[in-house]
Design a protein around this motif. Structure first.
Motif, PDB file in Angstrom:
ATOM      1  N   SER A  87       0.836  -1.196   0.000  1.00 23.34           N
ATOM      2  CA  SER A  87       0.000   0.000   0.000  1.00 23.34           C
ATOM      3  C   SER A  87       0.874   1.250   0.000  1.00 23.34           C
ATOM      4  O   SER A  87       1.914   1.298   0.651  1.00 23.34           O
ATOM      5  CB  SER A  87      -0.900   0.020   1.233  1.00 23.34           C
ATOM      6  OG  SER A  87      -1.799  -1.057   1.218  1.00 23.34           O
ATOM      7  N   GLU A  90      -1.503   8.007   0.346  1.00 29.61           N
ATOM      8  CA  GLU A  90      -1.831   9.077  -0.597  1.00 29.61           C
ATOM      9  C   GLU A  90      -2.407  10.297   0.099  1.00 29.61           C
ATOM     10  O   GLU A  90      -2.975  11.153  -0.564  1.00 29.61           O
ATOM     11  CB  GLU A  90      -2.810   8.582  -1.658  1.00 29.61           C
ATOM     12  CG  GLU A  90      -2.189   7.649  -2.647  1.00 29.61           C
ATOM     13  CD  GLU A  90      -3.019   7.507  -3.909  1.00 29.61           C
ATOM     14  OE1 GLU A  90      -4.250   7.710  -3.865  1.00 29.61           O
ATOM     15  OE2 GLU A  90      -2.424   7.193  -4.944  1.00 29.61           O
ATOM     16  N   ARG A 100      -3.476   3.642  -1.329  1.00 29.92           N
ATOM     17  CA  ARG A 100      -3.744   3.015  -2.627  1.00 29.92           C
ATOM     18  C   ARG A 100      -2.957   1.715  -2.679  1.00 29.92           C
ATOM     19  O   ARG A 100      -1.762   1.687  -2.382  1.00 29.92           O
ATOM     20  CB  ARG A 100      -3.325   3.927  -3.777  1.00 29.92           C
ATOM     21  CG  ARG A 100      -3.792   3.392  -5.145  1.00 29.92           C
ATOM     22  CD  ARG A 100      -3.377   4.309  -6.270  1.00 29.92           C
ATOM     23  NE  ARG A 100      -1.945   4.300  -6.502  1.00 29.92           N
ATOM     24  CZ  ARG A 100      -1.274   3.321  -7.109  1.00 29.92           C
ATOM     25  NH1 ARG A 100      -1.905   2.243  -7.526  1.00 29.92           N
ATOM     26  NH2 ARG A 100       0.025   3.414  -7.288  1.00 29.92           N
ATOM     27  N   SER A 119      -6.761  -1.279  -8.573  1.00 29.92           N
ATOM     28  CA  SER A 119      -6.221  -0.623  -7.377  1.00 29.92           C
ATOM     29  C   SER A 119      -7.340  -0.373  -6.379  1.00 29.92           C
ATOM     30  O   SER A 119      -8.434   0.034  -6.765  1.00 29.92           O
ATOM     31  CB  SER A 119      -5.585   0.726  -7.721  1.00 29.92           C
ATOM     32  OG  SER A 119      -4.406   0.543  -8.457  1.00 29.92           O
ATOM     33  N   ARG A 121      -8.515   1.878  -3.137  1.00 31.19           N
ATOM     34  CA  ARG A 121      -8.254   3.131  -2.435  1.00 31.19           C
ATOM     35  C   ARG A 121      -9.075   3.059  -1.151  1.00 31.19           C
ATOM     36  O   ARG A 121     -10.295   3.097  -1.190  1.00 31.19           O
ATOM     37  CB  ARG A 121      -8.638   4.347  -3.272  1.00 31.19           C
ATOM     38  CG  ARG A 121      -8.285   5.642  -2.556  1.00 31.19           C
ATOM     39  CD  ARG A 121      -8.146   6.821  -3.494  1.00 31.19           C
ATOM     40  NE  ARG A 121      -6.887   6.747  -4.227  1.00 31.19           N
ATOM     41  CZ  ARG A 121      -6.788   6.544  -5.538  1.00 31.19           C
ATOM     42  NH1 ARG A 121      -7.843   6.396  -6.276  1.00 31.19           N
ATOM     43  NH2 ARG A 121      -5.605   6.502  -6.131  1.00 31.19           N
ATOM     44  N   ARG A 123      -9.996   4.669   2.453  1.00 30.55           N
ATOM     45  CA  ARG A 123      -9.979   5.843   3.338  1.00 30.55           C
ATOM     46  C   ARG A 123     -10.305   5.315   4.722  1.00 30.55           C
ATOM     47  O   ARG A 123     -11.388   4.793   4.967  1.00 30.55           O
ATOM     48  CB  ARG A 123     -10.986   6.898   2.901  1.00 30.55           C
ATOM     49  CG  ARG A 123     -10.859   8.178   3.719  1.00 30.55           C
ATOM     50  CD  ARG A 123     -11.592   9.342   3.081  1.00 30.55           C
ATOM     51  NE  ARG A 123     -12.987   9.081   2.852  1.00 30.55           N
ATOM     52  CZ  ARG A 123     -13.967   9.436   3.694  1.00 30.55           C
ATOM     53  NH1 ARG A 123     -13.692  10.065   4.813  1.00 30.55           N
ATOM     54  NH2 ARG A 123     -15.214   9.160   3.399  1.00 30.55           N
TER      55      ARG A 123
END
Length: 154
Positions: A87, A90, A100, A119, A121, A123
């Motif tokens: 990972s 970002e 990411r 990919s 992503r 949060r």
């Protein structure tokens, strides 16, 4: 940051082991699991159709269906394997982190097998005992290929 990266790895391992309740426990109560139909080109989950756009309630319903012995789509049961690259942070500020993670995903059911790449992503939000997933976006390399085939979670 390593504990946030460990969460992404643990999430994939739980799915591979079909430990869906433990997987769902990694998600925040206010969460979004989103697989854009247009892949990385799609900016908003609500402005265009998606392969999946699910909040916590819909994720729970999917988990319940997968665990139900009468779910005809799971005879034979689907199994998956996630292969993750490391990972890459970002951003994120305060109690958040954004990561990411490039991946390869294989899902097999009976004699059929699906191979997807893309990919993630994530949060993440910090809580007292670590991190929870607030949003997971899955940008598939070829999103049109995934539509009819996926039974589990990418």
């Amino acid at each position: 940051m390593n504990d946030a990266i460990d969460l992404v790895v643990r999430e994939a391992a739980l799915l591979d082991a079909r430990r869906f309740d433990d997987w769902l426990a990694l998600y925040d109560t206010e969460c979004l699991y989103w697989v854009p139909l247009l892949g990385a080109a799609q900016a908003d989950p609500r402005s265009h159709n998606a392969i999946a756009c699910e909040d916590r309630l819909l994720l729970q319903l999917r988990v319940d269906r997968l665990k139900n012995p009468r779910a005809h789509s799971q005879h034979p049961a689907s199994h998956c394997q996630h292969v993750l690259q490391r990972s890459v942070p970002e951003g994120g500020e305060g109690g958040e982190a954004v990561l990411r993670t490039p991946f390869i995903y294989i899902e097999a059911r009976g004699e059929s097998q699906v191979l997807l790449a893309g990919s993630y992503r994530h949060r993440l939000v910090r809580i007292e005992d670590g991190w929870r997933i607030r949003e997971k976006r899955v940008d598939l390399l070829n999103p049109g290929q995934a539509l009819p085939a996926i039974q589990l979670f990418i």
